[in-house]
Design a protein around this motif. Structure first.
Motif, PDB file in Angstrom:
ATOM      1  N   GLU A 146     -10.824  -4.858  -1.882  1.00 32.62           N
ATOM      2  CA  GLU A 146      -9.587  -4.100  -2.089  1.00 32.62           C
ATOM      3  C   GLU A 146      -8.806  -3.951  -0.782  1.00 32.62           C
ATOM      4  N   ALA A 147      -9.543  -3.733   0.327  1.00 34.53           N
ATOM      5  CA  ALA A 147      -8.871  -3.601   1.626  1.00 34.53           C
ATOM      6  C   ALA A 147      -8.209  -4.915   2.033  1.00 34.53           C
ATOM      7  N   TYR A 148      -8.864  -6.026   1.734  1.00 34.20           N
ATOM      8  CA  TYR A 148      -8.295  -7.328   2.081  1.00 34.20           C
ATOM      9  C   TYR A 148      -7.038  -7.610   1.252  1.00 34.20           C
ATOM     10  N   GLU A 149      -7.065  -7.230  -0.015  1.00 32.50           N
ATOM     11  CA  GLU A 149      -5.877  -7.407  -0.841  1.00 32.50           C
ATOM     12  C   GLU A 149      -4.725  -6.553  -0.314  1.00 32.50           C
ATOM     13  N   ALA A 150      -5.027  -5.311   0.120  1.00 34.85           N
ATOM     14  CA  ALA A 150      -3.989  -4.455   0.701  1.00 34.85           C
ATOM     15  C   ALA A 150      -3.454  -5.057   1.989  1.00 34.85           C
ATOM     16  N   LEU A 151      -4.360  -5.679   2.779  1.00 35.78           N
ATOM     17  CA  LEU A 151      -3.941  -6.313   4.030  1.00 35.78           C
ATOM     18  C   LEU A 151      -3.009  -7.484   3.762  1.00 35.78           C
ATOM     19  N   LYS A 152      -3.308  -8.301   2.772  1.00 36.54           N
ATOM     20  CA  LYS A 152      -2.437  -9.429   2.457  1.00 36.54           C
ATOM     21  C   LYS A 152      -1.055  -8.948   2.016  1.00 36.54           C
ATOM     22  N   LEU A 153      -1.032  -7.867   1.200  1.00 32.14           N
ATOM     23  CA  LEU A 153       0.252  -7.339   0.747  1.00 32.14           C
ATOM     24  C   LEU A 153       1.033  -6.745   1.921  1.00 32.14           C
TER      25      LEU A 153
ATOM     26  N   ILE B 270       4.777  -7.847   3.212  1.00 32.08           N
ATOM     27  CA  ILE B 270       5.887  -6.903   3.285  1.00 32.08           C
ATOM     28  C   ILE B 270       6.357  -6.708   4.723  1.00 32.08           C
ATOM     29  N   THR B 271       5.446  -6.488   5.642  1.00 33.95           N
ATOM     30  CA  THR B 271       5.795  -6.156   7.032  1.00 33.95           C
ATOM     31  C   THR B 271       5.973  -7.391   7.894  1.00 33.95           C
ATOM     32  N   GLY B 272       5.267  -8.457   7.543  1.00 38.15           N
ATOM     33  CA  GLY B 272       5.282  -9.648   8.385  1.00 38.15           C
ATOM     34  C   GLY B 272       4.001  -9.689   9.224  1.00 38.15           C
ATOM     35  N   TRP B 273       3.390 -10.877   9.302  1.00 34.47           N
ATOM     36  CA  TRP B 273       2.097 -10.969   9.978  1.00 34.47           C
ATOM     37  C   TRP B 273       2.207 -10.733  11.475  1.00 34.47           C
ATOM     38  N   VAL B 274       3.316 -11.168  12.066  1.00 36.92           N
ATOM     39  CA  VAL B 274       3.473 -10.952  13.515  1.00 36.92           C
ATOM     40  C   VAL B 274       3.613  -9.465  13.810  1.00 36.92           C
ATOM     41  N   ARG B 275       4.450  -8.791  13.041  1.00 38.74           N
ATOM     42  CA  ARG B 275       4.635  -7.350  13.222  1.00 38.74           C
ATOM     43  C   ARG B 275       3.331  -6.588  12.924  1.00 38.74           C
TER      44      ARG B 275
ATOM     45  N   GLY C  16       4.731   1.988   3.812  1.00 36.67           N
ATOM     46  CA  GLY C  16       3.582   2.721   3.302  1.00 36.67           C
ATOM     47  C   GLY C  16       2.383   1.815   3.056  1.00 36.67           C
ATOM     48  N   GLN C  17       2.656   0.509   2.867  1.00 33.81           N
ATOM     49  CA  GLN C  17       1.556  -0.422   2.641  1.00 33.81           C
ATOM     50  C   GLN C  17       0.680  -0.558   3.882  1.00 33.81           C
ATOM     51  N   VAL C  18       1.288  -0.408   5.057  1.00 34.53           N
ATOM     52  CA  VAL C  18       0.506  -0.457   6.299  1.00 34.53           C
ATOM     53  C   VAL C  18      -0.463   0.726   6.340  1.00 34.53           C
ATOM     54  N   ASP C  19       0.051   1.896   5.985  1.00 34.15           N
ATOM     55  CA  ASP C  19      -0.825   3.075   5.939  1.00 34.15           C
ATOM     56  C   ASP C  19      -1.936   2.900   4.906  1.00 34.15           C
ATOM     57  N   GLU C  20      -1.572   2.327   3.768  1.00 35.66           N
ATOM     58  CA  GLU C  20      -2.565   2.104   2.715  1.00 35.66           C
ATOM     59  C   GLU C  20      -3.666   1.162   3.211  1.00 35.66           C
ATOM     60  N   THR C  21      -3.266   0.116   3.926  1.00 34.28           N
ATOM     61  CA  THR C  21      -4.250  -0.840   4.459  1.00 34.28           C
ATOM     62  C   THR C  21      -5.148  -0.169   5.487  1.00 34.28           C
ATOM     63  N   ALA C  22      -4.531   0.612   6.392  1.00 34.30           N
ATOM     64  CA  ALA C  22      -5.318   1.295   7.423  1.00 34.30           C
ATOM     65  C   ALA C  22      -6.313   2.265   6.786  1.00 34.30           C
TER      66      ALA C  22
END
Length: 224
Positions: free
Chosen positions: A64-71, A75-80, A133-139
């Protein structure tokens, strides 16, 4: 038989009584250790079952964490997202304490900051600006994974210590069961054999002495 008995033991009744007390103590010690071993086996089985359940739960959390990380990357961009991850310099401190399980001291690993209390953005090292918010969800999901891994490590440490104590206790039980107690019993049988042999010799000696005295008495009467 001599090699199977305790060396230097005198075949006396006093020594037999002393060995009887030692055998009784050894049997009680064996019974106590066997009860401890049974309790350790039960606890080890319980921990093993819990570890298997935790492993499946951790696997699901990581997926689930990996799926959140991909999303979050989309959304944010992999570099960012990589820049945000590099800014997270705060690493929670671990606390390693100990507790006792069945008389065995086992390690307990916890985090100084409980995940259940939540971790704020500023503690993660990045600003609320330019993030989603997806970044927070992943963290948050990876923080939960970390907490679960620490709990699993704590269980594994407890299981390892209990395994060591099980092996140590099993060796002591086997030593009492197959070495100490049988040797005491063989020594006691040896003493009983020697005492009975000595009694037979004494009985034969008394009978022989009685026969000699009776013969001597008959001879003295014949001369008179």
């Amino acid at each position: 038989m001599q090699r199977a008995v305790i060396a230097g033991v005198r075949p006396t009744r006093l020594e037999f009584l002393r060995l009887s007390r030692r055998e009784l103590i050894a049997q009680k010690g064996r019974d106590i250790l066997q009860e401890k071993l049974d309790a350790l086996v039960i606890e080890h089985t319980r921990l093993t079952t819990e570890m298997e359940q935790r492993a499946g739960f951790i696997q699901k959390e990581m997926e689930e964490a990996y799926e959140a990380l991909k999303l979050a990357g989309i959304i944010t961009g992999w570099v960012r997202l990589s820049d945000l991850a590099s800014s997270c310099v705060h690493i929670p401190e671990l606390e390693v304490t100990s507790s006792q399980v069945m008389g065995v001291r086992v390690p307990v690993i916890t985090m100084s900051e409980g995940i259940e209390q939540g971790v704020y953005r500023k503690e993660r090292g990045y600003s609320i600006f330019g993030t989603s918010g997806q970044v927070d969800e992943t963290a948050l999901r990876y923080e939960k994974v970390l907490h679960s891994l620490l709990s699993y490590a704590s269980l594994e440490g407890r299981a390892d210590r209990i395994t060591l104590e099980m092996n140590r206790t099993r060796r002591r039980v086997n030593a009492l069961e197959h070495l100490v107690i049988p040797r005491l019993q063989r020594t006691m049988k040896y003493i009983e054999f020697r005492l009975e042999e000595r009694e037979r010799e004494d009985l034969f000696r008394r009978k022989r002495m009685k026969q000699i005295m009776e013969r001597k008495e008959v001879e003295e009467k014949g001369i008179a």
